[in-house]
Design a protein around this motif. Structure first.
Motif, mmCIF file in Angstrom:
data_model
loop_
_atom_site.group_PDB
_atom_site.id
_atom_site.type_symbol
_atom_site.label_atom_id
_atom_site.label_comp_id
_atom_site.label_asym_id
_atom_site.label_seq_id
_atom_site.Cartn_x
_atom_site.Cartn_y
_atom_site.Cartn_z
ATOM 1 N N TRP B 41 0.646 -1.180 -0.289
ATOM 2 C CA TRP B 41 0.183 -0.146 -0.069
ATOM 3 C C TRP B 41 1.221 1.194 -0.234
ATOM 4 O O TRP B 41 1.628 1.239 0.745
ATOM 5 N N SER B 42 0.011 2.176 -1.028
ATOM 6 C CA SER B 42 0.936 3.692 -0.761
ATOM 7 C C SER B 42 0.822 4.715 -0.255
ATOM 8 O O SER B 42 -0.252 4.771 -1.590
ATOM 9 N N PRO B 43 0.212 5.256 0.777
ATOM 10 C CA PRO B 43 -0.197 6.443 0.909
ATOM 11 C C PRO B 43 -0.403 7.384 -0.821
ATOM 12 O O PRO B 43 -1.223 8.616 -0.546
ATOM 13 N N TYR B 44 0.684 7.389 -1.390
ATOM 14 C CA TYR B 44 1.092 8.270 -2.181
ATOM 15 C C TYR B 44 0.061 7.859 -3.771
ATOM 16 O O TYR B 44 0.705 8.010 -5.110
ATOM 17 N N SER B 45 -0.763 7.071 -3.832
ATOM 18 C CA SER B 45 -1.140 6.366 -5.132
ATOM 19 C C SER B 45 -2.303 7.303 -5.436
ATOM 20 O O SER B 45 -2.881 8.218 -4.709
ATOM 21 N N PHE B 46 -2.953 7.524 -6.472
ATOM 22 C CA PHE B 46 -4.241 7.765 -6.196
ATOM 23 C C PHE B 46 -5.649 7.403 -7.013
ATOM 24 O O PHE B 46 -5.962 6.244 -7.266
ATOM 25 N N LEU B 47 -6.545 7.635 -6.078
ATOM 26 C CA LEU B 47 -7.779 7.298 -5.728
ATOM 27 C C LEU B 47 -8.377 7.799 -7.022
ATOM 28 O O LEU B 47 -8.960 9.275 -6.796
ATOM 29 N N SER B 48 -9.943 7.583 -7.464
ATOM 30 C CA SER B 48 -11.148 8.536 -7.757
ATOM 31 C C SER B 48 -11.830 8.532 -6.881
ATOM 32 O O SER B 48 -11.682 8.275 -5.503
ATOM 33 N N ALA B 49 -12.261 9.605 -7.265
ATOM 34 C CA ALA B 49 -14.041 9.412 -5.738
ATOM 35 C C ALA B 49 -14.846 8.598 -4.753
ATOM 36 O O ALA B 49 -14.411 8.660 -4.401
ATOM 37 N N GLU B 51 -13.708 5.636 -5.224
ATOM 38 C CA GLU B 51 -12.792 4.922 -4.186
ATOM 39 C C GLU B 51 -12.723 4.817 -3.058
ATOM 40 O O GLU B 51 -12.425 4.368 -2.410
ATOM 41 N N VAL B 52 -12.893 6.301 -3.161
ATOM 42 C CA VAL B 52 -12.268 7.119 -1.671
ATOM 43 C C VAL B 52 -12.609 6.690 -0.739
ATOM 44 O O VAL B 52 -13.378 6.634 -0.117
ATOM 45 N N ARG B 55 -13.601 3.182 0.864
ATOM 46 C CA ARG B 55 -11.804 2.765 1.131
ATOM 47 C C ARG B 55 -12.046 2.307 2.573
ATOM 48 O O ARG B 55 -11.179 1.239 2.375
ATOM 49 N N ARG B 59 -11.422 -1.740 3.155
ATOM 50 C CA ARG B 59 -9.813 -1.931 3.703
ATOM 51 C C ARG B 59 -10.620 -3.096 5.397
ATOM 52 O O ARG B 59 -9.514 -4.299 5.093
ATOM 53 N N TYR B 91 -0.593 -2.656 6.237
ATOM 54 C CA TYR B 91 -0.643 -1.871 5.486
ATOM 55 C C TYR B 91 0.349 -1.057 5.112
ATOM 56 O O TYR B 91 1.240 -0.722 5.845
ATOM 57 N N GLY B 92 1.155 -1.359 3.848
ATOM 58 C CA GLY B 92 2.094 -0.271 3.724
ATOM 59 C C GLY B 92 3.156 -0.829 2.886
ATOM 60 O O GLY B 92 2.954 -2.794 2.137
#
Lengths: 508, 144
Positions: B41-49, B51-52, B55, B59, B91-92
């Protein structure tokens, strides 16, 4: 799958006989049926040439800026630290990170507003409009902070872990909490305008600009692009083919980054002109450069385009941010105040500088005034229309391949903004009508239909309606923000106190 | 105070080898086992509205599945064999998280399986075992 077959059938039906006349008729009907609404929203304040709605947004931004003691300046550094993950608990990894919340909200706002909207602003308001646009962006940061904090605080959380939030929820719940009347009514009014805004600025404007760019660069008629866009969106939101949306969401941030880099390259190649360009911006901001409406005209255009681009006060970002899980609503407010900065102060300004530096706007060498065309717009070097074609011409003046790259970017930006707004519109729609498959399908079908209408309509009719619909969301949202801002202040003060005492700790 | 062996376990063949190696050592030295399942898991990937919005639910689903499907069956089996076993889902970045877990649970060694990636993929992204060998705060055993 059956839906996509239906879409194909509808497409074939619309495309067959005399498409041009269909497009004209759609345009006519659209313009005729929206004029009254546009006139109402953009009515001037009595005795001035300033539309009241523009004054309304600016007043709001100023009030929030002073009420929260220039929070956009005070919290700017802290906001960056939050986005970098300094205050994120590693045990919460796997939840939406502040960075992801920021980029998801930005993908709804960074897009055509930054490319087309800015071109419209400077081609009506001259270089000076840029100054007012930046100012509006800076003050708008406080508005964003207020609405996004409330969005998180008053969202609905459901047992399955999903959340719904946004102005309609904080208006209803916040007003009830403070014992104020009319919360339910205002929430519904906001939702109505949010659906209209989703169809206007979040849909028709995007379709219109994408279609006109594709037509001017590749020569494809607007109705074809309209049908294709409408078809793809249909497949994604009705057919549930999420993979297309997922790919887009991954590509768009890189498009945004690429747009920024190309713009920067043009500015660096013309670094000797940057001083002159800023001079033009300041000169245009405070003197009459011959545009329609004089200095006031520049102010109005700057403010209008800034609001349209960064959506501060519109309430849309509050819908996006409210879905984020966080212990402190204020942190979402901090993160969101970066959006108008990135969107307007950085990206919009860069577009404006590129247009000004490549000297697209024609100036009479003798008088120093802009040369106007028959529509009251500033004539440009290539003789193209305002909006994307002007930005495209400006980028094309530096790099000949840029218009093609821009066409792709415009198409993808338009598509991703439409998807984001279909989500916003849907949230407002289900707030009013309740959740249910048929109800959602009705909205989605209307949404896809308006993509086509937007693509074939003329720019003026679409821009005016899109602005009017988006700004009308701000009417009820900002009223509510005035009544609810003491709650935000309480949250803010408590957070800052705990941050200072070390109760809120940094993990990195 | 018994020792704690941290074993990375994701249900793969490689992680099974690490597990049986670790379990055999634990039996001999009466050590405690900590089975960790780390989701990349990366906190810097991109998610769409959307997916947000989904989430948190996702999880919960992912953590639940990791527990019930991957970790719980092994824990039951090993506990029945008389071992003391704990499990954790995180995660991470896999190698980093294993390092952090080793510190957090005062593990005395980390045991991972080697997946044996070769060629371009391994060159570009490195491997968990390779990275771990560099960053592990405690001795690290890589089971081939």
């Amino acid at each position: 799958m059956k839906y996509s077959f239906a879409a194909l059938a509808a497409a074939a039906l619309l495309a067959s006989p005399a498409q041009a006349s269909v497009a004209e008729r759609v345009d006519e009907i659209f313009a005729a049926s929206t004029t009254w609404f546009v006139n109402l929203i953009f009515a001037d304040l009595p005795g001035t040439g300033v539309p009241w709605i523009v004054g309304w947004l600016v007043l709001g931004a100023l009030v929030f800026t002073f009420y929260f003691g220039f929070i956009q300046v005070r919290a700017f550094g802290h906001a960056l630290q939050i986005v970098r993950g300094k205050y994120s608990d590693p045990r919460d990894a796997g939840e939406v990170s502040p960075f992801q919340a920021l980029t998801a909200a930005l993908s709804g706002t960074v897009g055509l507003g930054n490319i087309a909207g800015v071109a419209v602003a400077v081609s009506i308001g001259g270089a000076g409009a840029t100054f007012w646009m930046i100012l509006a962006g800076l003050f708008g940061m406080a508005t964003k902070f207020t609405e996004c904090t409330l969005g998180v605080k008053y969202r609905n959380e459901y047992p399955d872990g999903s959340v719904s939030g946004g102005p309609m929820y904080y208006i209803k719940k916040g007003f009830a909490e403070r014992g104020l009347p009319l919360g339910g009514f205002m929430a519904v009014m906001f939702s109505i305008f949010c659906v209209l805004g989703a169809l206007g600025g979040g849909n028709m404007f995007q379709a219109n600009q994408a279609a006109s760019q594709v037509e001017s660069v590749l020569g494809v008629p607007t109705w074809i692009t309209g049908l294709i866009l409408s078809g793809i969106v249909f497949i994604v939101i009705v057919g549930g083919i999420k993979s297309i949306a997922r790919v887009t969401e991954k590509v768009v941030p890189f498009m945004g980054g690429g747009y920024f880099l190309v713009g920067m390259a043009i500015l660096i190649l013309n670094w000797d002109m940057i001083g002159w360009a800023f001079g033009e911006i300041i000169r245009g901001a405070f003197t009459d450069t011959g545009i329609v409406g004089g200095m006031i005209g520049a102010i109005i255009q700057g403010f209008r385009r800034a609001a349209f681009s960064n959506e501060a006060g519109i309430g849309s970002a509050a819908i996006a941010h409210s879905a984020v899980r966080t212990k402190e609503p204020v942190t979402e407010g901090f993160v969101s105040l970066l959006e108008p900065f990135i969107d307007t102060v950085i990206i919009c300004t860069m577009t404006a500088l590129v247009i000004i530096i490549t000297q697209q706007l024609l100036i009479d060498a003798n008088t120093g005034l802009y040369i106007l065309d028959e529509n009251g717009r500033i004539a440009n070097a290539e003789g193209v229309g305002a909006g994307v074609p002007l930005t495209s011409a400006a980028f094309g003046a530096a790099f000949s391949w840029a218009p093609y790259a821009l066409s792709l970017a415009v198409f993808l930006f338009a598509f991703s903004t439409m998807l984001t707004w279909s989500y916003y519109g849907m949230k407002a729609w289900t707030y009013m009508f309740g959740e249910g498959e048929t109800k959602e399908l009705v909205f989605k079908l209307i949404f896809c239909f308006f993509i086509f209408v937007g693509a074939v309509s003329s720019l003026n009719a679409v821009i005016d309606f899109s602005d009017a619909a988006l700004f009308s969301m701000a009417i009820f949202n900002i009223i509510a923000l005035y009544f609810l801002m003491p709650i935000v202040k309480r949250e803010l003060n408590s957070y800052l106190l705990r941050l200072k005492s070390g109760q809120i700790k940094a993990y990195k | 105070m018994p020792e704690t062996y941290l074993i990375a376990y994701d249900g793969s063949a490689a992680s099974d080898r690490a597990l049986s190696f670790g379990a055999a050592r634990a039996r001999a030295s009466e050590a405690r086992l900590l089975l960790a399942h780390v989701l990349e898991w990366s906190p810097y990937s991109f998610l769409s509205a959307e997916e947000v919005a989904e989430r948190h639910k996702r999880r919960n689903d992912e953590v639940g599945r990791a527990k019930t499907v991957i970790l719980d069956p092994v824990r039951k089996r090993l506990t029945n064999e008389g071992l003391s076993v704990e499990t954790v889902v995180r995660y991470g970045h896999v190698a980093e998280v294993l390092g952090d877990l080793a510190k957090e649970f005062a593990a005395t060694q980390i045991i991972v399986g080697r997946t044996g990636e070769k060629g371009l993929q391994a060159r570009l992204f490195g491997s968990v075992a390779g990275t771990l060998a560099q960053v592990a705060p405690v001795p690290c055993t890589i089971v081939p």
